[in-house]
Design a protein around this motif. Sequence first.
Motif, mmCIF file in Angstrom:
data_model
loop_
_atom_site.group_PDB
_atom_site.id
_atom_site.type_symbol
_atom_site.label_atom_id
_atom_site.label_comp_id
_atom_site.label_asym_id
_atom_site.label_seq_id
_atom_site.Cartn_x
_atom_site.Cartn_y
_atom_site.Cartn_z
ATOM 1 N N ASP A 79 0.844 -1.194 0.000
ATOM 2 C CA ASP A 79 0.000 0.000 0.000
ATOM 3 C C ASP A 79 0.876 1.239 0.000
ATOM 4 O OD1 ASP A 79 -2.256 1.567 -0.004
ATOM 5 O OD2 ASP A 79 -2.895 1.055 2.024
ATOM 6 N N LYS A 80 0.222 2.367 -0.206
ATOM 7 C CA LYS A 80 0.874 3.675 -0.220
ATOM 8 C C LYS A 80 0.024 4.664 0.553
ATOM 9 C CE LYS A 80 0.028 7.740 -2.605
ATOM 10 N NZ LYS A 80 -1.294 8.377 -2.809
ATOM 11 N N HIS A 81 0.680 5.639 1.169
ATOM 12 C CA HIS A 81 -0.049 6.721 1.835
ATOM 13 C C HIS A 81 0.594 8.044 1.462
ATOM 14 C CE1 HIS A 81 -2.369 8.882 4.858
ATOM 15 N NE2 HIS A 81 -1.262 9.539 5.130
ATOM 16 N N SER A 82 -0.251 9.033 1.171
ATOM 17 C CA SER A 82 0.225 10.391 0.916
ATOM 18 C C SER A 82 -0.211 11.286 2.058
ATOM 19 C CB SER A 82 -0.352 10.915 -0.402
ATOM 20 O OG SER A 82 -0.101 12.315 -0.533
ATOM 21 N N THR A 83 0.643 12.241 2.429
ATOM 22 C CA THR A 83 0.284 13.171 3.494
ATOM 23 C C THR A 83 -0.637 14.279 2.999
ATOM 24 O OG1 THR A 83 2.323 14.438 3.102
ATOM 25 C CG2 THR A 83 2.370 12.736 4.826
ATOM 26 N N GLY A 84 -0.983 14.282 1.719
ATOM 27 C CA GLY A 84 -2.001 15.193 1.227
ATOM 28 C C GLY A 84 -1.461 16.334 0.403
ATOM 29 N N GLY A 191 -2.980 -5.030 7.577
ATOM 30 C CA GLY A 191 -2.229 -6.260 7.363
ATOM 31 C C GLY A 191 -1.207 -6.184 6.245
ATOM 32 N N LEU A 192 -0.529 -5.051 6.131
ATOM 33 C CA LEU A 192 0.397 -4.839 5.019
ATOM 34 C C LEU A 192 1.719 -5.565 5.206
ATOM 35 C CD1 LEU A 192 -0.080 -0.982 4.512
ATOM 36 C CD2 LEU A 192 -1.333 -2.859 3.429
ATOM 37 N N GLU A 193 2.324 -5.914 4.068
ATOM 38 C CA GLU A 193 3.671 -6.484 4.038
ATOM 39 C C GLU A 193 4.681 -5.498 3.467
ATOM 40 O OE1 GLU A 193 1.988 -11.022 3.327
ATOM 41 O OE2 GLU A 193 2.895 -9.921 1.669
ATOM 42 N N GLY A 194 4.208 -4.347 3.055
ATOM 43 C CA GLY A 194 5.091 -3.310 2.538
ATOM 44 C C GLY A 194 4.317 -2.024 2.348
ATOM 45 N N LEU A 195 4.972 -0.885 2.623
ATOM 46 C CA LEU A 195 4.311 0.418 2.553
ATOM 47 C C LEU A 195 5.296 1.441 2.013
ATOM 48 C CD1 LEU A 195 1.907 2.343 3.392
ATOM 49 C CD2 LEU A 195 3.010 2.502 5.645
ATOM 50 N N VAL A 196 4.802 2.338 1.165
ATOM 51 C CA VAL A 196 5.587 3.491 0.740
ATOM 52 C C VAL A 196 4.794 4.738 1.090
ATOM 53 C CG1 VAL A 196 4.684 3.615 -1.643
ATOM 54 C CG2 VAL A 196 6.962 4.496 -1.121
#
Length: 434
Positions: A79-84, A191-196
């Motif tokens: 998954d990925k997350h942006s701070t906006g 339940g992630l195995e990797g995050l950017v």
Amino acid sequence: MDARAIIAKLRRGDVPSRDELAWFAQGLSNGTVSDAQAGAFAMGVCLRGLGEEGRVALTLAMRDSGESLKWDLPGPVLDKHSTGGIGDCVSLVLAPALAACDAFVPMISGRGLGHTGGTLDKLEAIPGLCTDVSESTFRGIVEAAGCAIVGATADIAPADKRLYAVRDVTATVESLDLITASILSKKLAAGLEGLVLDVKTGSGAFMKTPRDARTLAAALVNTANMAGCPTSAIVSDMSQPLAGSLGNALEVAEAMRVLCDGSGGPLAELTVLLGGVLLANATVTQDIDDGMQRMVSVLSDGRAAECFGRMVAAMGGPVHFTQNWQRFLPEAIVIREVLALQSGVVTAINGELLGLAVVELGGGRHVESDTIDTSVGFSDVVRLGDNVAKGEPLLRLHAAREDVGDRVAKLVIRAITIGGEMPIIPPLVYEKVR
């Protein structure tokens, strides 16, 4: 345990133990902790800090305040997350592109916050599409399409939902520890195995300076890795809109041009980089360059678009959306150009003001209960360094009414600065944080 004792410990500058933070998070979840105590806790963390170990402990405590998903899938869960930011529709392109690379993406996203757009609001510009799904439906979509972009259920990190609402009214939103725990508790619960992480900096971001963005990126990466989720971050520029459009349906159109028409530009460039980092971290590819090449391949040959189409159909949208997406997206009643009042070069773009202008058009919310008009916004926005002549368009405005368009056009003129000298144009990516 006692909430008052934990708050007193924070007041003295001592970090509560892992067990105390776990108890407090459960109290937020089940109502044992009052709003007054939650506010005092947030202020104590804001003023005194938790340190690295305390930050990890709070993140895990908030994750464990509700349900954590577990997956049994034939590929990595990423998954990925942006701070906006503004014009940032990366998630709409990245999730299906990763799915086309044999990863699985259970993306739990949010709605618009302040001047920044929300991924769920953008997706819901597609007729019939519903982002509010049950856990069983969520799992089914991820398994069938490779990706699903949905809203969080009440069972995912409920302590964060409670604490966030308190922070919003107690001037404690800016706490590095609380920001980190809020973002990561929800992602780790998936339940992630990797995050950017895409940490934005510039006029359209919450972190206005590269230094602040780097500090947040480091805190997020260190905390996520210590919590057991392999994570990297990119510090990227938000001194101007990422894509050429702002507004829900208009940003979906930008994403579709990348997925279906092979369009490039900063949106595609950043998507490819984020995907390359994720695929390399998950050892799907040998390195980041190999991962980026694979991302380019699935975007150019249509496989990413196919995954997006399957996701849209599974979430209630049109079955053949990707084949004729222009037909399905709503159009505003009033579409007109906002013209430059003088000749010169675009020297600055106030991204926060542009984002708030979209809210004024009805494309965002003043309060949580507001209904969004997904058709409104801006398209064909000029970029830093562009030369414009007096009377030439700065952007195309999409509004529901002429009078609203007139009012917002004045905000646009204020947000875009025309000068005489070429500005220093920031890089799209400042650095990678690992």
